[in-house]
Design a protein around this motif. Structure first.
Motif, short mmCIF file in Angstrom:
data_model
loop_
_atom_site.label_atom_id
_atom_site.label_comp_id
_atom_site.label_asym_id
_atom_site.label_seq_id
_atom_site.Cartn_x
_atom_site.Cartn_y
_atom_site.Cartn_z
N HIS A 129 0.91 -1.10 -0.08
CA HIS A 129 0.08 0.06 0.14
C HIS A 129 0.80 1.17 0.03
O HIS A 129 1.14 1.92 0.88
CB HIS A 129 -0.97 -0.03 1.31
N PRO A 130 1.60 1.43 -1.00
CA PRO A 130 2.53 2.80 -1.20
C PRO A 130 1.68 3.88 -0.77
O PRO A 130 0.66 4.12 -1.68
CB PRO A 130 2.85 2.54 -2.61
N PRO A 131 2.17 5.09 -0.18
CA PRO A 131 1.72 6.21 0.07
C PRO A 131 1.73 6.97 -1.10
O PRO A 131 2.35 6.67 -1.97
CB PRO A 131 2.13 6.88 1.30
N ALA A 132 1.22 8.37 -1.27
CA ALA A 132 1.33 9.30 -2.28
C ALA A 132 2.89 9.54 -2.58
O ALA A 132 3.19 9.92 -3.63
CB ALA A 132 0.75 10.46 -2.01
N THR A 133 3.76 9.60 -1.42
CA THR A 133 5.20 9.68 -1.81
C THR A 133 5.93 9.14 -0.64
O THR A 133 5.32 8.56 0.38
CB THR A 133 5.49 11.27 -1.70
N ASP A 134 7.10 8.88 -0.64
CA ASP A 134 7.89 7.95 0.18
C ASP A 134 8.63 9.01 1.24
O ASP A 134 9.47 8.64 1.88
CB ASP A 134 8.66 6.78 -0.14
N ASN A 135 8.52 10.21 0.72
CA ASN A 135 9.23 11.20 1.65
C ASN A 135 8.32 11.76 2.93
O ASN A 135 7.31 12.41 2.33
CB ASN A 135 9.76 12.40 0.62
N PRO A 136 8.78 11.42 4.06
CA PRO A 136 7.78 11.97 5.33
C PRO A 136 7.37 13.47 5.25
O PRO A 136 6.16 13.65 5.52
CB PRO A 136 8.55 11.87 6.41
N GLY A 137 8.38 14.41 4.88
CA GLY A 137 8.11 15.88 4.88
C GLY A 137 6.93 16.13 3.69
O GLY A 137 6.16 16.79 3.84
N LYS A 138 7.22 15.30 2.50
CA LYS A 138 6.46 15.69 1.30
C LYS A 138 5.06 15.23 1.63
O LYS A 138 3.90 15.82 1.15
CB LYS A 138 6.98 15.30 0.06
N LEU A 139 4.78 13.98 2.43
CA LEU A 139 3.59 13.58 2.73
C LEU A 139 2.87 14.34 3.56
O LEU A 139 1.53 14.40 3.36
CB LEU A 139 3.89 12.12 3.35
N MET A 140 3.37 15.29 4.52
CA MET A 140 2.78 16.17 5.10
C MET A 140 2.20 17.23 4.21
O MET A 140 1.02 17.34 4.54
CB MET A 140 3.76 16.97 6.33
N GLY A 141 2.81 17.57 3.18
CA GLY A 141 2.16 18.41 2.30
C GLY A 141 0.97 17.97 1.54
O GLY A 141 0.00 18.55 1.55
N TYR A 142 1.11 16.87 1.26
CA TYR A 142 0.20 16.16 0.56
C TYR A 142 -1.28 16.06 1.63
O TYR A 142 -2.42 16.36 1.09
CB TYR A 142 0.52 14.61 0.07
N GLY A 143 -0.86 15.73 2.69
CA GLY A 143 -2.04 15.71 3.75
C GLY A 143 -2.70 17.04 3.93
O GLY A 143 -3.88 17.19 4.06
N ARG A 144 -1.77 18.08 4.12
CA ARG A 144 -2.43 19.19 4.24
C ARG A 144 -3.26 19.81 3.09
O ARG A 144 -4.43 20.25 3.18
CB ARG A 144 -1.11 20.41 4.36
N ALA A 145 -2.61 19.62 1.89
CA ALA A 145 -3.41 19.92 0.49
C ALA A 145 -4.73 19.14 0.48
O ALA A 145 -5.79 19.72 0.26
CB ALA A 145 -2.63 19.66 -0.75
N ALA A 146 -4.82 17.81 0.63
CA ALA A 146 -6.11 17.28 0.68
C ALA A 146 -6.93 17.63 1.61
O ALA A 146 -8.07 17.70 1.31
CB ALA A 146 -5.85 15.61 0.85
N SER A 147 -6.83 17.68 2.83
CA SER A 147 -7.57 18.25 3.79
C SER A 147 -7.96 19.52 3.44
O SER A 147 -9.32 19.91 3.78
CB SER A 147 -6.95 18.35 5.13
N ALA A 148 -7.28 20.50 3.07
CA ALA A 148 -7.83 21.89 2.49
C ALA A 148 -8.96 21.84 1.38
O ALA A 148 -9.78 22.42 1.35
CB ALA A 148 -6.59 22.58 1.92
#
Length: 369
Positions: A176-195
């Motif tokens: 189940h690969p996440p949107a990115t394998d970079n922890p910092g970038k995954l934070m950005g994906y989460g902020r963006a989707a939530s917005a």
């Protein structure tokens, strides 16, 4: 209901003595606490553990005061903290309360509602499930706050999960690969989707456009009231909706303004005038006392320019761009408000205009000391 907003200085993430004193003196009823939002001393990135430390300190204190286990407190009270108090910014936390009030209100007053999504896995962050669950949670929080119209919502704070490298690697190993394998970038994906979820719930973004394919791609899509943070201290999206409702009473109100870029103060001055502050480059110390909480969302512009001139925030290998922009915009807004205890958060993907941001103020109504 009547909302209370109490802002306290934070000497360190383990020192919640100011709230403890307010509880002992009867200023705050611990049972009435419904949310806490604040700024801690950390870096605001994946490895910022000051946020969880403060959450623990507060849940222990409130639990002791109410007789509830800390785990129970955390399930009813969102503890939303953003690390990073660069420059002139001051560490602080703001406690929100909701108390019964039978006095009818002559005007719409400050109203607050909270909600929690189910826990999210690394592979769900930045994807459709996070968008959908956030939209549902915002609608739920609005109902709880008796806010009937989206136009009456002036600030939505969301705290979503971040994941360390080991969590991401485990998801990849499980297929189940996440949107990115970079922890910092995954934070950005989460902020963006939530917005995008906030925007959909409030009608800022059409449902058919609030989709995972737009995350971090279509920056014409944004919510003008969304402020999203992420941290390893949570596993769900915690949502706090703040607005105005005729069913609430009290002398507090809220408004918001957009920033077209990091230097844009035009909307802020217009908002201050609307709230009854005297016009001028900086509000007076006496008027500044009317401000009960201030929230700012900002981000370094992706084109590397501010009004046609180059900035270096996105090229700095020593300091994350969020730390640069928090310090810069924090100082600009503090110079207008005459106040440094501001909730200034970077990472504004789909939160206000791209390269700009938003400011929201909770204040006492004009004409009352």
């Amino acid at each position: 209901m009547q909302a209370g907003v109490h802002r306290f200085s934070l000497p360190d993430p383990g020192d919640v003595s100011a709230l403890a004193t307010a509880i002992v003196e009867g200023i705050i009823d611990p049972e009435a606490i419904i949310a806490v939002i604040g700024k801690t001393h950390g870096n605001g990135l994946v490895n910022d553990y000051t946020r969880g430390y403060l959450s623990q300190s507060l849940s222990l204190l409130i639990g002791q005061a109410t007789g509830q286990p800390p785990e129970t407190v955390c399930k009813r009270v969102p503890f939303i903290f953003s690390g990073g108090v660069e420059g002139v910014l001051s560490p602080h936390y703001t406690v929100f309360t909701a108390s019964p009030d039978t006095v009818p209100s002559a005007h719409k007053a400050l109203a607050i509602g909270v909600a929690f999504t189910p826990d999210l896995r690394p592979e769900e962050v930045g994807r459709q499930r996070q968008i959908d669950l956030t939209a549902e949670a915002v609608a739920e929080a609005m109902r709880k706050a008796s806010i009937d119209a989206a136009d009456d919502v002036h600030f939505v704070q969301v705290k979503g999960p971040a994941f360390a490298q080991a969590d991401i690697a485990s998801s990849v190993a499980d297929g189940h690969p996440p949107a990115t394998d970079n922890p910092g970038k995954l934070m950005g994906y989460g902020r963006a989707a939530s917005a995008l979820g906030v925007g959909r719930a409030l009608g800022h973004i059409a449902e058919e456009r609030s989709v995972a394919e737009a995350v971090l791609k279509d920056f014409s899509l944004f919510s003008p009231v969304a402020s999203i943070s992420a941290g390893v201290e949570v596993r769900c999206n915690e949502v706090v909706v703040i607005g105005l409702s005729q069913k609430w009473s009290g002398n507090l109100t809220i408004a918001h303004a957009l920033m077209a870029d990091a230097l844009d103060l035009s909307g802020i001055h217009a908002m201050l005038a609307e709230l009854g502050f005297d016009r001028g480059a900086q509000i007076s110390a006496a008027e500044s006392r009317r401000i009960k909480a201030a929230f700012v969302k900002c981000e370094a512009s992706r084109d590397g320019l501010v009004r046609g001139k180059a900035h270096t925030m996105l090229n700095d290998g020593d300091m994350d761009q969020q730390r640069h922009i928090r310090g810069a915009v924090g100082a600009i807004i503090a110079s207008v408000l005459g106040d440094t205890a501001l909730f200034v958060s970077g990472g504004a993907e789909h939160q206000g205009p791209d390269g700009g941001g938003l400011v929201s103020l909770i204040v006492e109504r004009a004409g009352r000391s």
